[in-house]
Design a protein around this motif. Sequence first.
Motif, PDB file in Angstrom:
ATOM      1  N   VAL A  23      31.647 -34.921 -59.904  1.00 18.73           N
ATOM      2  CA  VAL A  23      31.373 -36.416 -60.014  1.00 18.73           C
ATOM      3  C   VAL A  23      31.828 -36.882 -61.030  1.00 18.73           C
ATOM      4  N   ILE A  24      32.360 -38.006 -61.296  1.00 22.28           N
ATOM      5  CA  ILE A  24      32.861 -38.773 -62.284  1.00 22.28           C
ATOM      6  C   ILE A  24      32.003 -39.923 -62.570  1.00 22.28           C
ATOM      7  N   VAL A  25      31.149 -40.144 -63.694  1.00 26.25           N
ATOM      8  CA  VAL A  25      30.640 -41.408 -64.161  1.00 26.25           C
ATOM      9  C   VAL A  25      31.186 -42.299 -64.872  1.00 26.25           C
ATOM     10  N   ASN A  72      38.817 -49.488 -56.883  1.00 28.85           N
ATOM     11  CA  ASN A  72      40.049 -49.596 -56.784  1.00 28.85           C
ATOM     12  C   ASN A  72      40.852 -48.546 -55.744  1.00 28.85           C
ATOM     13  N   PRO A  73      41.617 -49.195 -54.913  1.00 29.25           N
ATOM     14  CA  PRO A  73      42.122 -48.153 -54.160  1.00 29.25           C
ATOM     15  C   PRO A  73      43.017 -46.931 -54.642  1.00 29.25           C
ATOM     16  N   LEU A  74      43.965 -47.277 -55.744  1.00 32.24           N
ATOM     17  CA  LEU A  74      44.718 -46.370 -56.235  1.00 32.24           C
ATOM     18  C   LEU A  74      43.676 -45.354 -56.855  1.00 32.24           C
ATOM     19  N   LEU A  94      41.225 -39.685 -57.247  1.00 32.86           N
ATOM     20  CA  LEU A  94      40.057 -38.862 -57.159  1.00 32.86           C
ATOM     21  C   LEU A  94      39.912 -38.077 -55.766  1.00 32.86           C
ATOM     22  N   ALA A  95      40.335 -38.609 -54.631  1.00 30.64           N
ATOM     23  CA  ALA A  95      40.191 -38.069 -53.699  1.00 30.64           C
ATOM     24  C   ALA A  95      40.928 -36.694 -53.265  1.00 30.64           C
ATOM     25  N   VAL A 126      37.362 -35.242 -56.294  1.00 31.42           N
ATOM     26  CA  VAL A 126      36.213 -35.794 -56.923  1.00 31.42           C
ATOM     27  C   VAL A 126      35.692 -37.052 -56.510  1.00 31.42           C
ATOM     28  N   VAL A 127      34.211 -37.391 -56.842  1.00 32.40           N
ATOM     29  CA  VAL A 127      33.541 -38.613 -56.244  1.00 32.40           C
ATOM     30  C   VAL A 127      33.306 -39.503 -57.468  1.00 32.40           C
TER      31      VAL A 127
END
Length: 521
Positions: A222-224, A243-245, A250-251, A255-256
């Motif tokens: 997870v990224i906060v 942001n789509p990019l 992250l995908a 990472v979420v």
Amino acid sequence: MSNVLDETKQQQVIALGRLGWSLRRIEAATGVRRETISGYLKATGVAVRRRGGRPTQWPPPNPATTGEVSTDPVSIGTVVATVARPGRAPTASACEPYREQIVEAVRRGRNAMAIWQDLVDQHGFDGRYASVRRFVGRRRVTSPEPAGIIETAPGEEAQVDYGEGPMVRDPVSGKYKRTRLFVLTLGYSRKSVRLLTWRSSSQRWAALHEEAFRRLGGTPRVIVLDNLREGVLTPDVYDAQLNPLYRDVLAHYGVVALPGRVRDPDRKGKVESGIGHTQRTPLKGLRFETLDAAQAYLDQWELRWADTRIHGTTKRQVSVMFSEERPQLQSLPLELFRYYRHGTRVVHLDGCVEVEAAYYSVPPGWIGQQVVVQWDDLHVRVLDPKTSGLLREHLRTRRGHHRVADADRPTRTPAKTLALLDVARKAGPSISAVCEHIHRTEGVLAPRRILGVLALARKHGPALTEDAAHFALEAGAPSYRFLRRYLERVKLPATALKQIDPLIRHLTDYRALIEQRAAAS
């Protein structure tokens, strides 16, 4: 001394000081300022009693048993001669040989910790931090607001944010420019990755994450993050639009993203603390000539000091806790992410979208609607704006050229193309013939070419465009490009002004009319 007292007043001040009176009490009894009293007491070696405390010599000597207490007048010089001035401390401060360096660092605003670290690295200082702290004398008492400590499992969470970096000389302008500091902090071990950059963008923000993951040797789950534009398009604590990019990067690493609430920095207090510590300690008051030099200095400080420190919350060494957390990080993918640019486009009448002056087809039914387009050096992808599903993927082509998939070629003439042909018929027979030929031969690209022919008719006039279309049909080149080049080179015939015409009256008629109107008035 600023004031000179008479001998009687001097003796009175000195005697009261030997009795252990405070400066305020002596001032109230004698009417002499505390600064003057302190000067006389220090000159005679009498311990000065500090405010709210005891004198440096406690208990004070009994005045009845000391020969220096006397009511006989005596000069100040005699007192100084009979009382020995206290000497210097047996051991001077270990920081004394580095006074100039410390004073200069204090002038630049660096704190005691940063000064001590610089002395150890650059001058081989073997003293302790407490000695430097006492020498600097900067003690700040703060009472931070209480906040809860968020405990996370190893490899579970990381926090990211931007901060202000150091001043670095810009290679283009030659002037010092403020950089941006990117910090990623792991939630369990507090291990941080600090990176400097000149400016930020969607791609640069994502690339900094990728570089940080590579440095850590793995990724958290997870990224906060904050709600900055590079990462979050529409802030919403329940369903934020990423942001789509950034979402795709992250995908790619599994990472979420978990954006925090707007204006709620406490949720990512670990990275906020890391940014503040970096700004106050290694970077405070420093300037660098190149960005690489600034990054190298920051990396050396990270390895030498940040990783080996005992964290104030966990009471453990950061590097030791990171060695426990690293095996719990997710493994890195074999390939780096392929970055792309993205934007929104409106599908034209010919069923194509424009990307860098080239045109790519979209499935039927999207004319006039907005679609999302992603492109890199090799491919162009057209996506559904609602579901993000792939509509069509093309190889890149040159500027001015088209890529049309066979499935996108219409089986019947669209209604809007028929409307364009009807407008061409009204403009003139030759113009209509040229547009019909374009429609038969150029297929899906025909609407764009027909629009160009009609635009030439509006610009140069229907008559001149009709003549050009007639000439194009006779020359066997009924195309928009031929018409455009022909009209750019043809010169309009000069129109001669007529002097005599049935519509033009003779000047005598106007003279007679003017005289008639003048006589009537």
